[in-house]
Design an enzyme around this catalytic site. Structure first.
Site, PDB file in Angstrom:
ATOM      1  CB  ILE A  64      -0.980   0.030   1.200  1.00 28.34           C
ATOM      2  CG1 ILE A  64      -0.229  -0.057   2.532  1.00 28.34           C
ATOM      3  CG2 ILE A  64      -2.011  -1.072   1.084  1.00 28.34           C
ATOM      4  CD1 ILE A  64      -1.146   0.015   3.747  1.00 28.34           C
ATOM      5  CG  ASP A  65      -0.259   4.403  -2.459  1.00 30.90           C
ATOM      6  OD1 ASP A  65       0.364   3.585  -3.156  1.00 30.90           O
ATOM      7  OD2 ASP A  65      -1.307   4.969  -2.829  1.00 30.90           O
ATOM      8  CE  LYS A  66       6.470   9.192   3.280  1.00 33.86           C
ATOM      9  NZ  LYS A  66       7.311  10.324   2.795  1.00 33.86           N
TER      10      LYS A  66
END
Length: 358
Positions: free
Chosen positions: A161-163
Site C-alpha cells: 500500500i502507498d506510503k
C-alpha cells in the site's frame, strides 16, 4: 544500405574513448514482439521516476546503451535489444538491512504475519527511501529466524500500500506461503476493503468505477484513467459504498476487484471526487462547500489534522496457506482519520441545527 540505427551506433564507435567508468543502473530486454519505438519513449515507459527529457539528456551524455553500445535518444528499439542505463556513479546498495523500527503486528504464526502499517511509513526501499521502510522493520523482527532472508524475493510482502495510506498488509515467512497467498491475490479470492473520505456528496448509496489505469504521461508519480479506446494501461475496477455523508465530503468503503497502483486515488479523481487531503490527486484544495472564511479555516484545520490522503486499508481476508482456514482481519481507523471524521460530524450537526432554527 545502412539504416539510421546502424549509423547511430557507428557514429558512437568513432568517438574517442575517455575510459570513463560506468555502472549499470537499469537493464531490460525488449520483447520479441516489441514494436519499433524511440528509445527515449521506451525508457520513459519503463522507468517510473524519470521524465523523457531526463532520459534524452542521459542519452546525449552517453549513458543510454543498447547491446553494450551507447546510442542517441532517437535510436529505434528492436525486438531482443538489451537496453541498459549506465551512469558514472555506482548504484545504491539496495541490500535490505534489519532496522529496529516498531511494528504493529495484528497476527503472527510460523507461516505469515499481518501488520497494521501506519501512514508515513514507506513499504519497500526505493529512490529516496533506501532505509527506514516497513521491509527493514520486518527484517529486524525476523532477524533470528534462520529461514527468513529479507533479500529473497520468494518471501516477504505479498502486496503493498502507498506510503501515506495506513492499514493491513500480509507478509509471508516461507516461499510456500508467499506462492499460495500470491495466487490468491492473482485469482482475486482475497477480500480487501478500504475506508476513504472523498470530496463528494454522493446521491447514490453505492457505485462501480471501471477504467484502465496507467502512469500519467504529464506526471510520472501519478496514475491516471485512460480512455477505453486507447487500450493503454491495466484494467481496474473499484466498488464503493457510502458509509456516512457530511454534505461536502463522504466517507465511503472501497472494495477492489483489481489491485493497481494508486487505484482508489486515481479512480476517485477520475469521477471528480479526489480523496480529502490527497495532494498528488488534487484533494488538497477546497473542492466543495462554502466561500466563508470560517469554512476555509475549518478545511485548513482538517488538512492539518490529517495531512495525507484520507485512506485506510481497513479489512483483509484470505485463506491460510497451511491450515486452509479463512482468516479475516479488521483494523480501526487511525487517530488522524478519526479526528478528521469527528470534526466533520460536529460541523455537519452544527449546520443542521442552524438550518432548523432558521
Amino acid at each position: 544500405m545502412i539504416d539510421d540505427n546502424e549509423k547511430d551506433i557507428q557514429l558512437e564507435d568513432e568517438l574517442e574513448d575517455d575510459e570513463q567508468q560506468l555502472f549499470e543502473h537499469f537493464r531490460i530486454v525488449a520483447d520479441k514482439g516489441q514494436e519499433s519505438v524511440r528509445i527515449d519513449k521506451f525508457l520513459t515507459e519503463h522507468l517510473q521516476h524519470s521524465s523523457r527529457n531526463r532520459i534524452q539528456k542521459a542519452a546525449d551524455a552517453g549513458f543510454v546503451h543498447v547491446n553494450d553500445r551507447p546510442v542517441k535518444s532517437n535510436y529505434k528499439v528492436r525486438p531482443g535489444d538489451v537496453v541498459t542505463l549506465m551512469l558514472d556513479t555506482p548504484r545504491h546498495d539496495t541490500t535490505i538491512q534489519p532496522e529496529e523500527i516498531p511494528l504493529n503486528i495484528v497476527y503472527e504464526d510460523d507461516q505469515l504475519m499481518v501488520i497494521n502499517k501506519p501512514a508515513g511509513l514507506v513499504v519497500h526501499p526505493g529512490v529516496g527511501n533506501f532505509h527506514g521502510t516497513l521491509v527493514n522493520a520486518i527484517a529486524w523482527h525476523l532477524r533470528n529466524l534462520p529461514s527468513y532472508d529479507p533479500n529473497d524475493p520468494e518471501v516477504g510482502l505479498v502486496h503493498r500500500i502507498d506510503k501515506d495510506t495506513s492499514g493491513l498488509l500480509v507478509v509471508a515467512k516461507t516461499p510456500e506461503a508467499k506462492s499460495n497467498l500470491g495466487l490468491q491475490f492473482f485469482n482475486k479470492t482475497t477480500h480487501r476493503s478500504y475506508n476513504a473520505l472523498v470530496w463528494a456528496n454522493f446521491v447514490e448509496d453505492e457505485g462501480r468505477i471501471e477504467g484502465n489505469i496507467a502512469r500519467d504521461p504529464k506526471d510520472r508519480l501519478r496514475m491516471t484513467v485512460m480512455p477505453p479506446e486507447s487500450e493503454i494501461g491495466k484494467p481496474a475496477v473499484t466498488h464503493y459504498r457510502v458509509l456516512e455523508r457530511f454534505g461536502y465530503v463522504t466517507l465511503v468503503e472501497c472494495i477492489l476487484e483489481t489491485g493497481r497502483t494508486h487505484q482508489i486515488r486515481a479512480h476517485m479523481r477520475h469521477i471528480g471526487h479526489p480523496l480529502f487531503a490527497d495532494e498528488r490527486y488534487g484533494g488538497m484544495e477546497i473542492l466543495r462547500g462554502e466561500r466563508s472564511s470560517s469554512y476555509k479555516a475549518f478545511i485548513q484545520n482538517g488538512f492539518k489534522l490529517c495531512p495525507r490522503q484520507a485512506l485506510h486499508a481497513r479489512t483483509l481476508g484470505f485463506v491460510h496457506p497451511k491450515t486452509g482456514k479463512q482468516m479475516d482481519f479488521t483494523s480501526e481507523l487511525p487517530a488522524d482519520m478519526q479526528a478528521l471524521i469527528a470534526k466533520w460530524r460536529i460541523y455537519i450537526s452544527g449546520r443542521k441545527e442552524t438550518e432548523t432554527i432558521s
